[in-house]
Design a protein around this motif. Structure first.
Motif, PDB file in Angstrom:
ATOM      1  N   LYS A   1       0.662  -1.255   0.117  1.00  0.00           N
ATOM      2  CA  LYS A   1      -0.249  -0.071  -0.034  1.00  0.00           C
ATOM      3  C   LYS A   1       0.397   1.209  -0.119  1.00  0.00           C
ATOM      4  O   LYS A   1       1.625   1.197   1.054  1.00  0.00           O
ATOM      5  CB  LYS A   1      -0.594  -0.127   1.284  1.00  0.00           C
ATOM      6  CG  LYS A   1      -2.473   0.943   0.824  1.00  0.00           C
ATOM      7  CD  LYS A   1      -1.712   2.591   1.847  1.00  0.00           C
ATOM      8  CE  LYS A   1      -2.942   3.343   1.750  1.00  0.00           C
ATOM      9  NZ  LYS A   1      -2.714   4.210   2.644  1.00  0.00           N
TER      10      LYS A   1
ATOM     11  N   GLY B   1      -1.159   8.007   0.341  1.00  0.00           N
ATOM     12  CA  GLY B   1      -0.383   9.552  -0.332  1.00  0.00           C
ATOM     13  C   GLY B   1       0.733  10.024   0.785  1.00  0.00           C
ATOM     14  O   GLY B   1       0.859  11.750   0.270  1.00  0.00           O
TER      15      GLY B   1
ATOM     16  N   GLY C   1      -2.898   4.834  -2.067  1.00  0.00           N
ATOM     17  CA  GLY C   1      -4.147   5.713  -1.573  1.00  0.00           C
ATOM     18  C   GLY C   1      -4.218   7.532  -2.815  1.00  0.00           C
ATOM     19  O   GLY C   1      -3.311   7.280  -3.969  1.00  0.00           O
ATOM     20  N   GLY C   2      -4.351   8.956  -1.585  1.00  0.00           N
ATOM     21  CA  GLY C   2      -4.538   9.541  -2.392  1.00  0.00           C
ATOM     22  C   GLY C   2      -4.928  10.501  -1.532  1.00  0.00           C
ATOM     23  O   GLY C   2      -5.457  11.805  -2.219  1.00  0.00           O
ATOM     24  N   GLY C   3      -4.752  10.577  -0.540  1.00  0.00           N
ATOM     25  CA  GLY C   3      -5.277  11.112   0.212  1.00  0.00           C
ATOM     26  C   GLY C   3      -5.405  12.779  -0.212  1.00  0.00           C
ATOM     27  O   GLY C   3      -6.509  13.749   0.205  1.00  0.00           O
TER      28      GLY C   3
ATOM     29  N   LEU D   1     -10.991   8.457   8.821  1.00  0.00           N
ATOM     30  CA  LEU D   1     -11.637   7.845   7.774  1.00  0.00           C
ATOM     31  C   LEU D   1     -12.541   9.417   6.754  1.00  0.00           C
ATOM     32  O   LEU D   1     -13.207  10.110   7.887  1.00  0.00           O
ATOM     33  CB  LEU D   1     -13.194   6.550   7.947  1.00  0.00           C
ATOM     34  CG  LEU D   1     -12.451   5.709   7.974  1.00  0.00           C
ATOM     35  CD1 LEU D   1     -13.439   4.408   8.995  1.00  0.00           C
ATOM     36  CD2 LEU D   1     -11.249   4.727   7.269  1.00  0.00           C
ATOM     37  N   ARG D   2     -12.426   9.557   5.546  1.00  0.00           N
ATOM     38  CA  ARG D   2     -13.014  10.661   4.889  1.00  0.00           C
ATOM     39  C   ARG D   2     -15.071  10.675   5.159  1.00  0.00           C
ATOM     40  O   ARG D   2     -14.940   9.867   4.799  1.00  0.00           O
ATOM     41  CB  ARG D   2     -12.615  11.269   3.783  1.00  0.00           C
ATOM     42  CG  ARG D   2     -13.049  12.089   3.022  1.00  0.00           C
ATOM     43  CD  ARG D   2     -12.384  12.061   2.120  1.00  0.00           C
ATOM     44  NE  ARG D   2     -10.898  11.812   1.644  1.00  0.00           N
ATOM     45  CZ  ARG D   2     -10.080  13.065   1.239  1.00  0.00           C
ATOM     46  NH1 ARG D   2     -10.695  13.992   2.014  1.00  0.00           N
ATOM     47  NH2 ARG D   2      -8.677  12.983   1.635  1.00  0.00           N
TER      48      ARG D   2
ATOM     49  N   ASN E   1     -16.391   4.751  -0.956  1.00  0.00           N
ATOM     50  CA  ASN E   1     -15.083   5.422  -0.886  1.00  0.00           C
ATOM     51  C   ASN E   1     -14.505   4.303  -0.282  1.00  0.00           C
ATOM     52  O   ASN E   1     -15.509   4.645   1.401  1.00  0.00           O
ATOM     53  CB  ASN E   1     -15.381   7.132  -0.516  1.00  0.00           C
ATOM     54  CG  ASN E   1     -13.484   7.726  -0.294  1.00  0.00           C
ATOM     55  OD1 ASN E   1     -12.503   6.939  -0.590  1.00  0.00           O
ATOM     56  ND2 ASN E   1     -13.596   8.681   0.598  1.00  0.00           N
TER      57      ASN E   1
ATOM     58  N   ALA F   1      -7.579   2.408   1.581  1.00  0.00           N
ATOM     59  CA  ALA F   1      -6.665   2.606   0.552  1.00  0.00           C
ATOM     60  C   ALA F   1      -6.125   1.182   1.842  1.00  0.00           C
ATOM     61  O   ALA F   1      -5.612  -0.276   1.405  1.00  0.00           O
ATOM     62  CB  ALA F   1      -6.164   3.282   0.316  1.00  0.00           C
TER      63      ALA F   1
END
Ligand code: ADP
Ligand code: X2W
Length: 287
Positions: free
Chosen positions: A29, A32, A63-65, A85-86, A182, A185
């Motif tokens: 993994k 971001g 990811g890519g937060g 968590l978003r 969503n 990740a």
């Protein structure tokens, strides 16, 4: 001549690790937070390519937060998180899917293929790789379009590995009616490693592993047991984005994944350092 002999020795030292992991699945993994610099990204992708060409089966979940936050910011949408968590309303979901599956996934795949790696970019919607349902509220907060994983399409992932592809997976899942979810990740990486009974699960982030004091590099744990982790969570010493990582490690190990590691992805070649050295780097999570 001595210089060349030393180089040969370095390669020969890798032999036992290559033999042990030959044909094995390694889920990586790439968070971001570690995507800070193009040179370092290149080195991580070189590591992944090398694993493939010495006979292992790497699967990259990204990811890519921070990129999502950046795009939300430009649209005047305020990000909100509960326990890492978003909270994902409909407008945020559109941005999440666009940034993860459109921008980041394709950038990674293009770079890997630029090295001849045979990467294929997918998200959980493609081939129903990640089926999900709406996640329950967290601490009483409705998370919107955040998904809870129901199943992983291991047949497709096994076929891709067999055909020598490196799957690069964006953490967007799909529901029964084609709706997008969503999913963190870290959780996706853990679920894929578990479903495939991977030999290794590696989290690359922006810190050298789990620390007993988040800001103190001296407090790094080289090994963290389940008891250590549960105590640290209780004491509020593991927070935010580290929570889904440690939870995924514990759950994956309990369900048969060989080893789980949390490493610093902001140093050159972290995957090679972990896999091809006895001591490894970062934190190894144990049951
Ligand atoms: N005990 C801890 N040890 C190390 N990092 C921690 C700890 N608790 C919280 N963190 C935070 O977790 C962050 C990594 O998670 P996150 O920012 O979500 O990264 P990624 O994008 O790689 O998933 C670290 O930068 C650190 O701020
Ligand atoms: C539900 C949830 O939190 N999803 C994450 C998915 C991306 C991710 O996990 O990115 P990092 O690995 O960089 O944190 C998000 O929206 O940020």
């Amino acid at each position: 001549m001595q210089k060349y002999i030393e180089r040969a020795n370095v390669l020969i030292e890798a032999l036992p690790y290559i033999q042990r992991l030959f044909g094995k699945t390694i889920v990586i993994k790439y968070g971001g937070a570690a995507m800070t610099n193009e040179d370092l990204t290149q080195k991580i992708l070189e590591d992944v390519t090398l694993l493939k060409f010495v006979g292992m089966n790497p699967i990259l979940v990204h990811g890519g937060g921070p990129d999502i936050n950046h795009m939300l910011d430009s649209l005047d949408i305020k990000p909100k998180f509960v326990d890492g968590l978003r909270v994902t309303d409909d407008a945020t979901m559109e941005v999440v899917q666009m940034v993860l599956t459109g921008k980041i996934n394709k950038e990674i795949v293009a770079r890997l293929n630029g090295m001849g790696a045979g990467a294929i970019g997918l998200c959980g919607i493609d081939g129903n790789i990640i089926k999900a349902v709406k996640a329950p509220p967290k601490n009483g907060v409705d998370l919107g379009n955040v998904g809870q994983i129901v199943s992983i399409n291991t047949d497709l992932l096994n076929t891709l590995a067999h055909d020598q592809y490196i799957p690069v997976i964006a953490p967007v899942g799909t529901g029964d009616h084609g709706e997008s979810y969503n999913i963190n990740a870290d959780t996706v990486a853990g679920a894929i490693a578990t479903a495939l009974k991977a030999e290794k699960l590696i989290f690359l982030t922006d810190t050298d592993g789990v620390r007993t004091k988040e800001d103190d590099p001296e407090s790094l744990l080289y090994v963290a047991s389940k008891t250590d982790i549960l105590n640290m969570i209780d004491e509020g010493k593991i927070t935010g984005g580290m929570l889904p990582k440690v939870s995924s490690c514990l759950s994956a190990i309990e369900k048969g994944v060989g080893r789980a590691h949390i490493l610093n992805g902001t140093i050159p070649h972290p995957i090679i350092l972990e896999i091809f050295t006895d001591s490894g780097i970062g934190t190894m999570v144990t049951g």
